[in-house]
Design a protein around this motif. Structure first.
Motif, PDB file in Angstrom:
ATOM      1  N   THR A  34      -5.641  14.705  -0.359  1.00 57.84           N
ATOM      2  CA  THR A  34      -5.181  15.950   0.401  1.00 57.84           C
ATOM      3  C   THR A  34      -4.163  16.204  -0.606  1.00 57.84           C
ATOM      4  OG1 THR A  34      -3.558  14.530   1.453  1.00 57.84           O
ATOM      5  CG2 THR A  34      -5.596  14.962   2.797  1.00 57.84           C
ATOM      6  N   LEU A  35      -3.792  17.623  -0.143  1.00 58.08           N
ATOM      7  CA  LEU A  35      -2.503  18.102  -0.866  1.00 58.08           C
ATOM      8  C   LEU A  35      -1.414  17.567  -0.764  1.00 58.08           C
ATOM      9  CD1 LEU A  35      -1.092  20.710  -2.237  1.00 58.08           C
ATOM     10  CD2 LEU A  35      -1.143  21.836  -0.217  1.00 58.08           C
ATOM     11  N   LEU A  36      -1.173  16.889   0.551  1.00 62.41           N
ATOM     12  CA  LEU A  36      -0.144  16.021   0.562  1.00 62.41           C
ATOM     13  C   LEU A  36      -0.090  14.906  -0.399  1.00 62.41           C
ATOM     14  CD1 LEU A  36       2.427  15.287   2.199  1.00 62.41           C
ATOM     15  CD2 LEU A  36       1.164  14.207   3.939  1.00 62.41           C
ATOM     16  N   ASP A  37      -1.129  14.180  -0.580  1.00 61.37           N
ATOM     17  CA  ASP A  37      -1.393  13.114  -1.488  1.00 61.37           C
ATOM     18  C   ASP A  37      -0.844  13.570  -3.137  1.00 61.37           C
ATOM     19  OD1 ASP A  37      -1.987  11.326   0.381  1.00 61.37           O
ATOM     20  OD2 ASP A  37      -4.036  11.905   0.029  1.00 61.37           O
TER      21      ASP A  37
ATOM     22  N   LEU B  50       5.712   0.891 -10.612  1.00 60.12           N
ATOM     23  CA  LEU B  50       5.569   0.543  -9.281  1.00 60.12           C
ATOM     24  C   LEU B  50       4.212   0.161  -8.548  1.00 60.12           C
ATOM     25  CD1 LEU B  50       7.202   1.071  -6.322  1.00 60.12           C
ATOM     26  CD2 LEU B  50       6.031   3.115  -6.446  1.00 60.12           C
ATOM     27  N   LEU B  51       3.952  -0.766  -7.930  1.00 62.62           N
ATOM     28  CA  LEU B  51       2.907  -1.436  -7.371  1.00 62.62           C
ATOM     29  C   LEU B  51       2.960  -0.664  -6.030  1.00 62.62           C
ATOM     30  CD1 LEU B  51       2.272  -4.645  -8.685  1.00 62.62           C
ATOM     31  CD2 LEU B  51       1.245  -2.627  -9.529  1.00 62.62           C
ATOM     32  N   PRO B 124      -2.240   3.212  -3.542  1.00 65.37           N
ATOM     33  CA  PRO B 124      -2.402   2.629  -2.298  1.00 65.37           C
ATOM     34  C   PRO B 124      -3.843   2.681  -1.826  1.00 65.37           C
ATOM     35  CG  PRO B 124      -0.983   4.573  -2.690  1.00 65.37           C
ATOM     36  CD  PRO B 124      -1.354   4.381  -3.807  1.00 65.37           C
ATOM     37  N   GLU B 125      -4.750   3.356  -2.412  1.00 64.32           N
ATOM     38  CA  GLU B 125      -5.953   3.267  -2.228  1.00 64.32           C
ATOM     39  C   GLU B 125      -6.680   1.937  -2.495  1.00 64.32           C
ATOM     40  OE1 GLU B 125      -4.911   5.977  -3.964  1.00 64.32           O
ATOM     41  OE2 GLU B 125      -4.648   7.300  -2.146  1.00 64.32           O
ATOM     42  N   GLN B 126      -6.200   1.645  -3.688  1.00 63.50           N
ATOM     43  CA  GLN B 126      -6.877   0.424  -3.962  1.00 63.50           C
ATOM     44  C   GLN B 126      -6.424  -0.761  -3.290  1.00 63.50           C
ATOM     45  OE1 GLN B 126      -5.388   0.738  -8.123  1.00 63.50           O
ATOM     46  NE2 GLN B 126      -7.331   1.018  -9.026  1.00 63.50           N
ATOM     47  N   ALA B 127      -4.909  -0.717  -3.028  1.00 59.46           N
ATOM     48  CA  ALA B 127      -4.664  -1.932  -2.118  1.00 59.46           C
ATOM     49  C   ALA B 127      -5.224  -1.615  -0.596  1.00 59.46           C
ATOM     50  CB  ALA B 127      -3.055  -1.469  -1.907  1.00 59.46           C
ATOM     51  N   MET B 281       6.200  -1.009  -3.268  1.00 56.57           N
ATOM     52  CA  MET B 281       6.425  -0.171  -2.144  1.00 56.57           C
ATOM     53  C   MET B 281       5.354  -0.292  -1.103  1.00 56.57           C
ATOM     54  SD  MET B 281       6.261   4.169  -1.821  1.00 56.57           S
ATOM     55  CE  MET B 281       8.040   4.079  -1.911  1.00 56.57           C
ATOM     56  N   ILE B 282       5.810  -0.569   0.147  1.00 51.90           N
ATOM     57  CA  ILE B 282       4.874  -0.539   1.077  1.00 51.90           C
ATOM     58  C   ILE B 282       5.403   0.543   2.246  1.00 51.90           C
ATOM     59  CG2 ILE B 282       4.020  -1.752   3.388  1.00 51.90           C
ATOM     60  CD1 ILE B 282       4.272  -4.239   1.841  1.00 51.90           C
ATOM     61  N   HIS B 283       4.562   1.579   2.805  1.00 56.33           N
ATOM     62  CA  HIS B 283       4.805   2.540   3.734  1.00 56.33           C
ATOM     63  C   HIS B 283       3.840   2.479   4.612  1.00 56.33           C
ATOM     64  CE1 HIS B 283       6.214   6.853   4.308  1.00 56.33           C
ATOM     65  NE2 HIS B 283       6.127   6.293   5.330  1.00 56.33           N
ATOM     66  N   LEU B 284       4.056   1.995   6.011  1.00 55.91           N
ATOM     67  CA  LEU B 284       3.011   2.071   6.983  1.00 55.91           C
ATOM     68  C   LEU B 284       2.642   3.481   7.265  1.00 55.91           C
ATOM     69  CD1 LEU B 284       4.488  -0.446   9.428  1.00 55.91           C
ATOM     70  CD2 LEU B 284       3.290  -0.712   7.125  1.00 55.91           C
ATOM     71  N   ASP B 285       1.295   3.790   7.364  1.00 56.27           N
ATOM     72  CA  ASP B 285       1.176   5.065   7.947  1.00 56.27           C
ATOM     73  C   ASP B 285       1.124   5.130   9.523  1.00 56.27           C
ATOM     74  OD1 ASP B 285      -1.313   4.023   9.188  1.00 56.27           O
ATOM     75  OD2 ASP B 285      -2.455   4.415   7.391  1.00 56.27           O
ATOM     76  N   ARG B 286       0.987   6.337  10.223  1.00 56.19           N
ATOM     77  CA  ARG B 286       1.373   6.204  11.517  1.00 56.19           C
ATOM     78  C   ARG B 286       0.382   5.397  12.344  1.00 56.19           C
ATOM     79  NH1 ARG B 286       5.887   7.651  13.785  1.00 56.19           N
ATOM     80  NH2 ARG B 286       6.133   9.258  12.541  1.00 56.19           N
ATOM     81  N   PHE B 287      -0.847   5.244  11.834  1.00 52.83           N
ATOM     82  CA  PHE B 287      -1.792   4.363  12.651  1.00 52.83           C
ATOM     83  C   PHE B 287      -1.265   2.987  12.762  1.00 52.83           C
ATOM     84  CE2 PHE B 287      -4.278   8.084  11.092  1.00 52.83           C
ATOM     85  CZ  PHE B 287      -5.011   8.179  12.045  1.00 52.83           C
TER      86      PHE B 287
END
Ligand code: FES
Ligand code: FES
Lengths: 181, 767
Positions: A34-37, B50-51, B124-127, B281-287
């Motif tokens: 996405t654009l955000l990414d 950064l990982l 993040p996608e690979q993780a 870095m770990i950043h939880l998404d809203r889900f």
């Protein structure tokens, strides 16, 4: 129900060219990106922020060809040839400066995470109003959530922006009235 | 700002509004926050090497884990490390009160968000792709989903299995007088059940941040949090390193409200950073935040309250069940605060028995949340008072006036209490609200009504918890008055309020002050919670500033050759006879770095005379008047206005005070009208903000805040924290207004429009 949000297998990367804050940029992005990414990956744009990634919170709001849109809902493939503006690129824009000053002097923020998103929505609204549309500035922020302020400061800032003599021309709509309890 | 006299009794009433905000808004720049220039914990992409980390969560609410296989994930592209329970070198447990939550589950999962493993990868996608490759076998167990039945079901914690097999974590009773005798003498008794929801914090920035290894076995955390020093203790134990090896540096945090008080991503990020030797870095998404994050304790309570024919409260019996979910977190402290508030601290009651049970279930995890159990209790208590008033045929305000405590009375726990205004004055101001004069109207579709409730809240952590905090002041090399506290800034205007206090105390300007917060290497101020920071900041500054100013003045006299007596602090430097003799910068240059430093620490003030220390010595009060519209067709409730009268001492920073009350009130409105993270068989029914609805701009009411400050001259702790006060009385004020509009009293939150319609129809039939 999957145990976290669904992801494409191994998304193909491709180069996407668009205009970001007045500069031509080319970024590698996956089809599913996405654009955000794209904005956040560069590390340079931090004002567009994830809050939900489903178009509900407005923390990721940017201007796309002048319209305020949630960048989490704009797919990378939609970007070629488009103009993207974030608050990082608006710091000389008179409409943004008016919004910034209104938000600051009415203390319309606490943690500030939501604030650039509100600012972008308001800039778009002010411009539309100047072009003659009967846009209610409060409608412009209907898609922006703020959990800290209870919207009191935002309400005051919007009233100020809609007041006569401000960057915006008042048209007697509800926003221009200084509502008071 | 306007002053007016209300009913003579109110000496000082000030309306905080747009004007007070504009006049006082800090010249300190809010602009960077608006321009996107402020870095948040989840913004740190620029770190070299950064990982990105991701956490594997359970798919079952309750199950034994029979196998975890990470071998396939380890070979996925971009993956640098995969860790699980046996990779935790130290203690595989955390928790502020009781360390009962595993960093990674080893034998059993107890809720859907329980962590099982974590991955660090280049992107993040690979993780996340690697998470999908981790194989976990579960053997499902019966799910404990109903808190009221939890005690009869097999314990979800084996330590409790040994102790009689119960899911009861804590049971506590507060008692005063002879409840049975008092009940037998009541003329009117109200007995009702109340229920409040599992509210989610919904900080706009979800949990996240970075762990950075120092290459010598230590880790620096830059993660949104509320208590750096306490986190250091827990993290050192988990990482199996000495405390000196762990540091926490606070970053701007996009909201917390209690939901970042417990550790969030720190354990997994820290372990991955140590394992890979790279920042993670770990950043939880809203889900994931919805599923794994802390929530507000749902409370189900039965209250029996009675008064005599004159309206005097005689008896009050409370039996509450709080669902703490799979782990204790701050549950025991929340229970204690719930019970304190359930004793109805504002009112004299002859006898009470207030008991509560905190139970484990498989419904996620509940912990700290603004109000901290108190507002759940106040909702029920205030509703009960309205029932009694109706039973007696008197005004709700009259019943309250009869029973309110007066300054000088002991508190409900028989402790000494310091009020900043007589409770009766707060009530009088609320009764004079302009909202009442608008009347209850019916235009065919929208029914309007006005209602009121009161609330009291004590500052500080509460009973028996160590509660002290320190700060430091120095002159920075750049010539700024540098004030350090361990608190974190998550948007509660703490920087502005500290700056304002320093300016007032020293006589300098805002540009002379630098506030440094939240470093675990700095002073330990204790957690940023329980509305305690404002009180501690003020107390520490009051003790530190005079000493420090004396020392600086002495030094300035030596440097400038001027007599010390005539030297004064002013904007930009030290003055004599109205003329600047030294700038702060010149002063700083004339001394060794760190040469002009003063430290102080103090215990949070608690009631001095009670047998065991009870908090709630410093009391704050609020009365909230709500005006609502109820749609006769849909049952939808709109809150149009909220008028608050607050008594919490002098206002240090008006925009902050107003913003805290307004923000907390709208949060309370959300809990009253829409917000509930319902669980079905331990599975949350909402997973993002399109299903879990918090108030938007258009749901927010017009608000007015009137501040009543009658703080006695000799009060040693005049300044109080108002971070939680605004939420205290909103829910019962709204339900009282709904009753005024419709005749229906809602006792279960959030208000269900369908149920409300049915009750309204029944009501109209009865008429
Ligand atoms: S992150 Fe785009 S709208 Fe919430
Ligand atoms: S200021 Fe924190 S979410 Fe709006």
């Amino acid at each position: 129900m999957s145990d976290h949000y669904p992801l494409p297998e191994t998304p193909a990367q491709q180069n996407i060219s668009f205009e970001l804050n007045g500069e031509a940029v080319t970024r590698s992005a996956s089809d599913a990106g996405t654009l955000l990414d794209i904005l956040r990956e560069s590390g340079q744009i931090t004002s567009a922020r994830p809050g939900c990634r489903v178009g509900r919170c407005g923390a990721c709001q940017v201007l796309l060809d002048g319209c305020a849109v949630p960048s989490c809902l704009v797919m990378a493939w939609q970007l070629p040839g488009r103009h993207v503006q974030t608050v990082e690129g608006l710091n000389k824009d008179p409409d943004f400066l008016a919004v910034r000053d209104a938000l600051a002097s009415e203390s319309a923020l606490q943690c500030g995470y939501c604030t650039p998103g509100f600012a972008v929505s308001l800039v778009a609204g002010i411009r539309q109003r100047r072009q003659g549309s009967k846009v209610d500035l409060t409608e412009c922020v209907a898609g922006n959530l703020c959990r800290c302020t209870g919207y009191g400061g935002l309400r005051r800032a919007i009233a100020r922006l809609a007041a006569p003599g401000c960057a915006d021309e008042a048209d007697g709509r509800s926003t221009s009235e200084q509502e008071k309890l | 700002m306007t002053s007016e006299n209300l009913q003579g009794a109110v000496r000082k009433l000030m309306t905080l509004d747009g004007n007070s905000v504009r006049n006082a808004t800090s010249k300190m720049d809010l602009a960077p926050r608006i321009e996107g220039g402020l870095a948040y914990a989840t913004d740190q992409r620029h770190l070299p090497g950064l990982l990105h980390g991701a956490i594997l969560r359970s798919t079952c609410a309750h199950a034994l884990i029979t196998r975890v296989d990470t071998s396939r994930a380890l070979n996925m592209p971009g993956v640098h490390a995969v860790i699980k329970a046996d990779d935790v070198p130290g203690l595989n447990r955390f928790g502020i009160v009781i360390r009962d939550q595993p960093v990674f589950c080893d034998d059993r999962v107890r809720y859907e968000g329980d962590a099982i493993a974590a991955v660090a990868a280049d992107t993040p996608e690979q993780a996340r792709a690697a998470l999908d490759a981790i194989e976990v076998d579960y053997q499902p167990l019966p799910v404990v989903s109903d808190a009221s039945l939890a005690e009869q079901q097999t314990a979800i914690h084996s330590s409790h299995e040994e102790h009689g097999g119960s899911n009861l974590l804590v049971r506590e009773t507060l008692e005063c007088g002879d409840i049975d005798d008092a009940l037998s003498r009541c003329t009117v008794i109200a007995e009702h059940h109340y229920q409040t929801p599992r509210q989610m914090h919904v900080f706009m920035e979800t949990e996240g941040g970075v762990a950075i290894p120092d290459g010598k076995g230590g880790v620096l955390f830059r993660v949104g949090c509320q208590s750096g020093h306490r986190d250091v203790e827990q993290l050192a134990d988990i990482l199996g390193v000495a405390r000196e090896k762990v540091a926490v540096e606070s970053m701007a945090t996009g909201g917390a409200f209690g939901g970042k008080d417990e550790l969030t991503v720190q354990p997994a990020a820290g372990l991955l950073a140590l394992k890979t030797g790279r920042p993670v870095m770990i950043h939880l998404d809203r889900f994931e935040s919805c599923r794994a994050g802390i929530k507000r304790h749902p409370v189900s309570v039965k209250m029996t309250t009675g008064c005599d024919a004159a309206g005097r409260l005689l008896a009050h019996k409370v039996e509450a069940v709080l669902d703490t979910g799979a782990y204790a977190s701050l549950g025991p402290a929340v229970l204690e605060n719930y019970l304190d508030h359930a004793t109805a601290p504002l009112y004299r009651i002859e006898a009470y028995r207030v008991s509560g049970r905190l139970v484990y279930t498989n419904n996620g995890v509940c912990g700290a949340f603004r109000g901290f159990g108190g507002n759940q209790a106040t909702f029920a208590v205030e509703s009960q008072l309205d029932e009694l008033a109706r039973g007696l045929g008197i005004e709700p305000a009259t019943l309250r006036r009869i029973n309110l405590r007066s300054p000088g009375d002991a508190g409900s726990r028989n402790q000494t209490v310091r009020w900043t205004a007589p409770p009766a004055d707060v009530l009088a101001a609320a009764v004079a609200s302009p909202l009442w004069s608008r009347g209850d109207t019916d235009n065919g579709r929208w029914l309007t009504g006005t209602g009121m409730a009161m609330g009291a809240q004590g500052n500080g952590l509460g009973d028996g918890l160590p509660d002290s905090g320190g700060g430091r002041i120095s002159l920075s090399p750049a010539g700024r008055i540098c004030v350090e506290f361990g608190f974190t800034d998550y948007g509660q205007n703490i920087v502005e309020s500290i700056t304002r206090s320093v300016c007032n105390g020293v006589g300098c300007r805002e540009a002379d002050v630098e506030v440094v917060l939240g470093s675990s290497r700095g002073p330990d101020s204790g957690p940023t919670s329980a509305s305690r920071s404002t009180v501690l900041v003020h107390g520490v500054l009051a003790s530190i500033l005079p000493r420090w100013m004396d020392a600086v003045r002495g030094h300035a006299a030596r440097v400038s050759g001027q007599p010390e007596k005539g030297l004064e602090f002013g904007p930009g430097g030290i003055f004599s006879d109205g003329r600047q003799v030294l700038s702060y910068r010149e002063l700083a240059e004339s001394t060794n770095p760190g040469g002009m430093t003063a430290n102080a620490s103090q215990d949070f003030p608690v009631a001095p005379d009670s047998e065991h220390p009870v908090g709630r010595y410093l009391q704050l009060q609020i009365a909230t008047v709500a005006r609502v519209e109820v749609d006769r067709i849909t049952g939808r409730v709109r809150v149009t206005d909220l008028h608050h009268v607050t008594a919490a001492g002098p206002v240090i920073y008006p925009p902050g005070y107003l913003g805290q009350i307004e923000g907390a009130a709208v949060m309370g409105q959300g809990m009253t009208l829409t917000e509930d993270m319902t669980a079905h068989e331990g599975r949350y029914q909402a997973d993002n903000l399109d299903q879990y609805l918090i108030p938007t701009f258009h749901d927010a009411p017009l608000q007015r805040v009137d501040v009543l400050d009658n703080t006695p001259e000799d009060d040693p702790y005049p300044v109080r924290g108002v971070g939680e006060l605004g939420i205290e009385a909103v829910a019962p004020a709204i339900t009282a207004a709904i009753e005024a509009a419709t005749g229906v009293r809602v006792r279960r939150l959030p208000v269900d429009p369908g149920d409300l319609l049915v009750a309204m129809a029944a009501q109209e039939q009865n008429l």
